[in-house]
Design a protein around this motif. Sequence first.
Motif, PDB file in Angstrom:
ATOM      1  N   LEU A  53       0.822  -1.213   0.000  1.00 46.37           N
ATOM      2  CA  LEU A  53       0.000   0.000   0.000  1.00 46.37           C
ATOM      3  C   LEU A  53       0.855   1.263   0.000  1.00 46.37           C
ATOM      4  CD1 LEU A  53      -2.981  -0.441   2.491  1.00 46.37           C
ATOM      5  CD2 LEU A  53      -3.143   0.160   0.083  1.00 46.37           C
ATOM      6  N   ASP A  73      -4.876  10.181  -0.044  1.00 50.28           N
ATOM      7  CA  ASP A  73      -5.510   8.988   0.508  1.00 50.28           C
ATOM      8  C   ASP A  73      -5.407   8.978   2.036  1.00 50.28           C
ATOM      9  OD1 ASP A  73      -5.908   8.240  -2.112  1.00 50.28           O
ATOM     10  OD2 ASP A  73      -4.165   6.909  -2.182  1.00 50.28           O
ATOM     11  N   VAL A 115      -5.825   6.400   5.475  1.00 49.13           N
ATOM     12  CA  VAL A 115      -5.797   4.981   5.827  1.00 49.13           C
ATOM     13  C   VAL A 115      -6.103   4.804   7.309  1.00 49.13           C
ATOM     14  CG1 VAL A 115      -4.460   2.844   5.802  1.00 49.13           C
ATOM     15  CG2 VAL A 115      -4.040   4.598   4.059  1.00 49.13           C
ATOM     16  N   ARG A 137      -8.643   8.220  -1.733  1.00 52.60           N
ATOM     17  CA  ARG A 137      -9.269   6.985  -1.273  1.00 52.60           C
ATOM     18  C   ARG A 137      -9.434   7.001   0.243  1.00 52.60           C
ATOM     19  NH1 ARG A 137      -4.786   5.911  -4.183  1.00 52.60           N
ATOM     20  NH2 ARG A 137      -4.956   4.956  -6.237  1.00 52.60           N
ATOM     21  N   VAL A 175      -9.230   4.219   2.919  1.00 52.35           N
ATOM     22  CA  VAL A 175      -8.770   2.837   3.013  1.00 52.35           C
ATOM     23  C   VAL A 175      -8.828   2.384   4.466  1.00 52.35           C
ATOM     24  CG1 VAL A 175      -6.870   1.247   2.536  1.00 52.35           C
ATOM     25  CG2 VAL A 175      -7.224   3.245   1.064  1.00 52.35           C
ATOM     26  N   LEU A 184     -12.042   1.622   0.101  1.00 54.60           N
ATOM     27  CA  LEU A 184     -11.354   0.340  -0.073  1.00 54.60           C
ATOM     28  C   LEU A 184     -11.058  -0.228   1.307  1.00 54.60           C
ATOM     29  CD1 LEU A 184      -9.784  -1.894  -1.546  1.00 54.60           C
ATOM     30  CD2 LEU A 184      -7.802  -0.345  -1.614  1.00 54.60           C
ATOM     31  N   TRP A 185     -11.617  -1.377   1.585  1.00 53.89           N
ATOM     32  CA  TRP A 185     -11.293  -2.097   2.811  1.00 53.89           C
ATOM     33  C   TRP A 185     -10.437  -3.304   2.453  1.00 53.89           C
ATOM     34  CZ3 TRP A 185     -15.926  -2.648   6.727  1.00 53.89           C
ATOM     35  CH2 TRP A 185     -16.325  -1.375   7.140  1.00 53.89           C
ATOM     36  N   PHE A 243      -5.330  -4.377  -5.586  1.00 58.84           N
ATOM     37  CA  PHE A 243      -5.576  -2.960  -5.346  1.00 58.84           C
ATOM     38  C   PHE A 243      -5.947  -2.246  -6.640  1.00 58.84           C
ATOM     39  CE2 PHE A 243      -2.187  -3.190  -1.744  1.00 58.84           C
ATOM     40  CZ  PHE A 243      -3.060  -3.954  -0.980  1.00 58.84           C
TER      41      PHE A 243
END
Length: 779
Positions: free
Chosen positions: A67, A76, A78, A160, A162, A191-192, A313
């Motif tokens: 990642l 992004d 996370v 994103r 995540v 996105l998980w 991904f």
Amino acid sequence: MATVTSTPPEPTSQDELAVLDAVQRRVLWLATSIVHHANRVRKTPSGVKVGGHQASSASMVSVMTALYFAFLRGPDRVSVKPHAAPVLHAINHLLGRLDPRYLTELRAFGGLQSYPSRLKDPDPVDFSTGSVGIGATATLWSGLAHRYVAGHFDVPQGGRQVALVGDAELDEGAIWEALVDPMVPQMGETLWIVDLNRQSLDRVVPDIAAGRIGAMFEAAGWQTITVKYGRILRDLFERPGGRALRTRIDAMTNEEYQRLLRSPAQELRERLPGTGRGRRDVERVIAELDDDALRTAIRDLGGHDLADLLEAFAQADAVTDRPSVVFAYTIKAWGLPTEGHPANHSALLSAEQWERLALDLGADAEDPWVRFADGSPEARLCAEAAARLERPPVRLRPGPAVPADVGRDHRGTASTQQAFGRFFVDLAHDAPDVAKHVVTVSPDVASSTNLGGWINRVGVWNLGERIDWFADDTDTLVRWRESEHGQHLELGIAEGNLVGLLGELGATWSRDGQPLLPIGTIYDPFVNRALEPWSFGMYAGGQSILVGTPSGVTLAPEGGAHQSITTPSVGLEQPRCVAWEPAFGQDLEWTLLHALSRLGRPDGSSAYFRLSTRPIDQTLAAVPADPEGRERRRREVLAGGYRLREAPGTPQATLVATGVLVPEALAAADELAAAGIAADVICLTSADLVFRALQARQGLADGDDAVLDALFPAERTAPIVTVLDGHPHTLSFLAAIAGAPIACLGVDDFGQSGDVGDLYRHFGIDTETIVGAALDLVG
């Protein structure tokens, strides 16, 4: 939607993957060493185990390496599963975002926190995690909050959202409450990645649930991607007899597979074929492998195959109209001597094991924190990733100037919930810039918490336009106009979702630089249901206002299931939040404006309001008519309370009430006066602030204690009777202010249906009981 979804070039050549693998090995070493040093090297005077999670961190190393070093971009965000915090810190160290001195300070005071923390960790953390389920769902609410703020204000583009989720975390109800909310299936930026290591804290997770869970995500509108087997195993599956090998492993329980990881090569050859029809085929396939190759093959899961992860991904990134979930099969304690052991959750490597790990990973136990050599391919990859992930500093914009007053003359008979509904009309008229920043949220109780007028004025926010099929129905009181321009968000009935979104709306000031003024409404008895995610949102830096209404046994006909008891104490005890329980419309107006002014700022605070549907005569507030007196009352209200009535001469009792029970206290004072007993009446607007003042006076906290002398001047010290529609212990601390005797009246058991008077008499919060308590103290 202001979202960046383009993907940086992924490494496809073997050379690039080899460099990424070298980085992965260093991340594993660093994460393991961070925990090792905290437990085996650093001394703790108390002798209490420090802890940490080497095994849970190891299972996420491949996912997080792929990642951060080959996929993510600066915008992004996370959410890292709690037990993988050491991996995040290891990566931040390699990216140059963490001072090396902190690597020895995991779980030390002022050091790295046990779980990722936005406010307390010294390195970049996007989401505070630690209470499982809440960190994962925060990505959904963060995505919605960013879409909202980007649709109403000019903010930088987002990316994103995540979440790195432990498989045992999927047992949490918060996950599934969030997944079924109607807006979630439209969130393509989500996105998980599920760390499917098949182990929880106590055990190997029984049975094989991945397929069922994947189907549940698909039913909720998600794209599901499974990364199960790595390239070595897939190659074996293609050989003669390989289909039998795959069938055997696919059908294997989690416990049996984990046991194979602990088996020496010879035992593995005996166990792996099993006893079924394909046994001979499996024996033939593995007979071609030497012992090391066999042990490597059985561990070759997709969640540790960097190329497979990057492909997954990219596949997720290609779908932008719905969220994606990647199920990455991993091994808990991957690469460590404890891998596969059912009790490895909190297991620590010995000093000897740690030193051997250094040799295995090409690290140096004498210099464990060293980064890659300048000019090396690994150092270049780290530098490139750091540059790609760089974010410009957030430019904090000031919030709107909130007025002290909106000019309403609160007359007649009205409840605080009614005053709450009218407040928004007044705010939009008198302070339109402030109103523009307000966003309200409700879990399917907007109309019953008096938000209908506001909704009619500003509309409902949704991810797209929706037709209001009742727009021409003259009997419809609330116009449900849904568009991307509305200022009210209506969620499903799950209170956890409400406060999760409220927390993220309250964090846009620090994430996007644009403050919002979020207000959520909830039935007060369900504040306790929402308490953990609500509190966690404040822990993570969110600032918002939660309004619990209706409250207490005053909601008499609804019965015990809907009558709150403990919420006044909850409000008093909640950090980074001021609790208010105003009695009158004017008090509500002043306190709510003040609470709005405290949102979206570095020194800001959340607020909790406990309101009621019981109408109260507003003249009882006795608000001074002259400007000077009115302003003095406003300041007293904001300090936590005021002396509503002073008896002639020296008082023999002091009656203290909050919220809806102030009329009972005033009536009791009248009856006592008729009996020749002088009683002062104090109206508390915030027991929370008064308690803080007491702590300040005792030197236990910072703050101003002036309100204590204003409420309880020494010359008017008298026995105290407190009364509130909540648990009586909430106000028991007042006895410590002047050392006076005290009787605390309130609700200490579950209620039942009835009329207000019935419930007040039953619980002893009626006028007669207040009088009796005062007489007992005086006599």
